[in-house]
Design an enzyme around this catalytic site. Structure first.
Site, PDB file in Angstrom:
ATOM      1  N   GLY A  73      10.840  10.365 -29.262  1.00  0.00           N
ATOM      2  CA  GLY A  73       9.964  11.223 -28.480  1.00  0.00           C
ATOM      3  C   GLY A  73       8.649  10.530 -28.130  1.00  0.00           C
ATOM      4  N   ASP A  90      19.816  13.535 -27.447  1.00  0.00           N
ATOM      5  CA  ASP A  90      19.117  13.829 -28.693  1.00  0.00           C
ATOM      6  C   ASP A  90      19.722  15.047 -29.380  1.00  0.00           C
ATOM      7  OD1 ASP A  90      16.760  13.222 -30.447  1.00  0.00           O
ATOM      8  OD2 ASP A  90      16.247  15.272 -29.892  1.00  0.00           O
ATOM      9  N   ASP A  94      21.803  15.097 -32.917  1.00  0.00           N
ATOM     10  CA  ASP A  94      21.377  15.982 -34.010  1.00  0.00           C
ATOM     11  C   ASP A  94      22.557  16.737 -34.588  1.00  0.00           C
ATOM     12  OD1 ASP A  94      18.762  15.203 -33.781  1.00  0.00           O
ATOM     13  OD2 ASP A  94      18.081  17.017 -32.752  1.00  0.00           O
TER      14      ASP A  94
END
Length: 217
Positions: A73, A90, A94
């Site tokens: 990020g 992302d 996750d």
């Protein structure tokens, strides 16, 4: 990042993460590459160590790997870009990481014949996926679901505490952490569902009012 992590750690870690992010960008490493590398690290810690009961070693590797959630990020912000594919990648990574963590813990307990603890880990995996899905689905419908007691980082913190307790041979430590996480995740699902319900009700009421205005003489 989730609320607890943001309040307690994010500001301090940013002082370390931002220079590292800048250095990686200078050598041509992309935020997406960091995202994937972090997931690989989680897989190594989970599958390589947690499945064999080495919970503390697994915890260290997974924790370091999960810091890429901040690093990628920070890299994207320094580039000044907002990449939809990066956001999707992302989120997907996750889910892979969460599956590896809780799946590996469940595997270890199953291999030891500790079926109650295995069930708790599997329920953590299931409820965690539903927590994330409700938010993603709500956003896909044009609403939000950024509420709840147990967001992703809270879930990782709790399983990490359980891993530490397991490593120090605290009886029922890991099991207690897992069942607590199941409870908090179920509450979070309810909170997010109720939040979306209220938004959908308000939207429907506004649409009905607008329709009534259009047909009024």
């Amino acid at each position: 990042m989730a609320k607890i992590f943001s309040v307690v750690s994010k500001a301090g870690l940013a002082r370390i993460v931002n220079p590292v992010a800048a250095a990686l960008l200078r050598v041509g490493i992309t935020p997406n590459a960091v995202t994937v590398a972090g997931t690989v690290g989680v897989l190594i810690g989970s599958v390589g160590f947690a499945t064999r009961g080495h919970m503390v070693i697994a915890l260290v590797i997974v924790t370091v790997s999960c810091l890429t959630d901040m690093l990628d990020g920070a890299m994207a912000r320094q580039l000044g870009v907002s990449n939809k594919f990066g956001a999707l990648l992302d989120s997907a990574m996750d889910r892979v990481s969460d599956g590896a963590i809780f799946g590996s813990v469940a595997f270890w307990f199953a291999s030891q014949g500790q079926l109650r603890e295995c069930a708790a880990a599997l329920l953590c995996l299931l409820t965690g996926q539903v927590v994330s899905y409700v938010k993603a689905r709500a956003e896909g419908l044009g609403m939000t679901a950024n509420v709840g007691l147990a967001e992703r980082t809270e879930r990782l913190i709790l399983v990490g505490i359980g891993g530490l307790l397991f490593g120090f041979d605290v009886k029922y430590g890991m099991e207690s952490a897992l069942w607590l996480l199941v409870l908090l995740s179920l509450i979070t699902i309810g909170q997010r569902t109720a939040h979306v319900y209220r938004q959908a009700r308000d939207i429907a009421a506004a649409q009905d009012a607008a329709a009534g205005d259009r047909v009024a003489p």
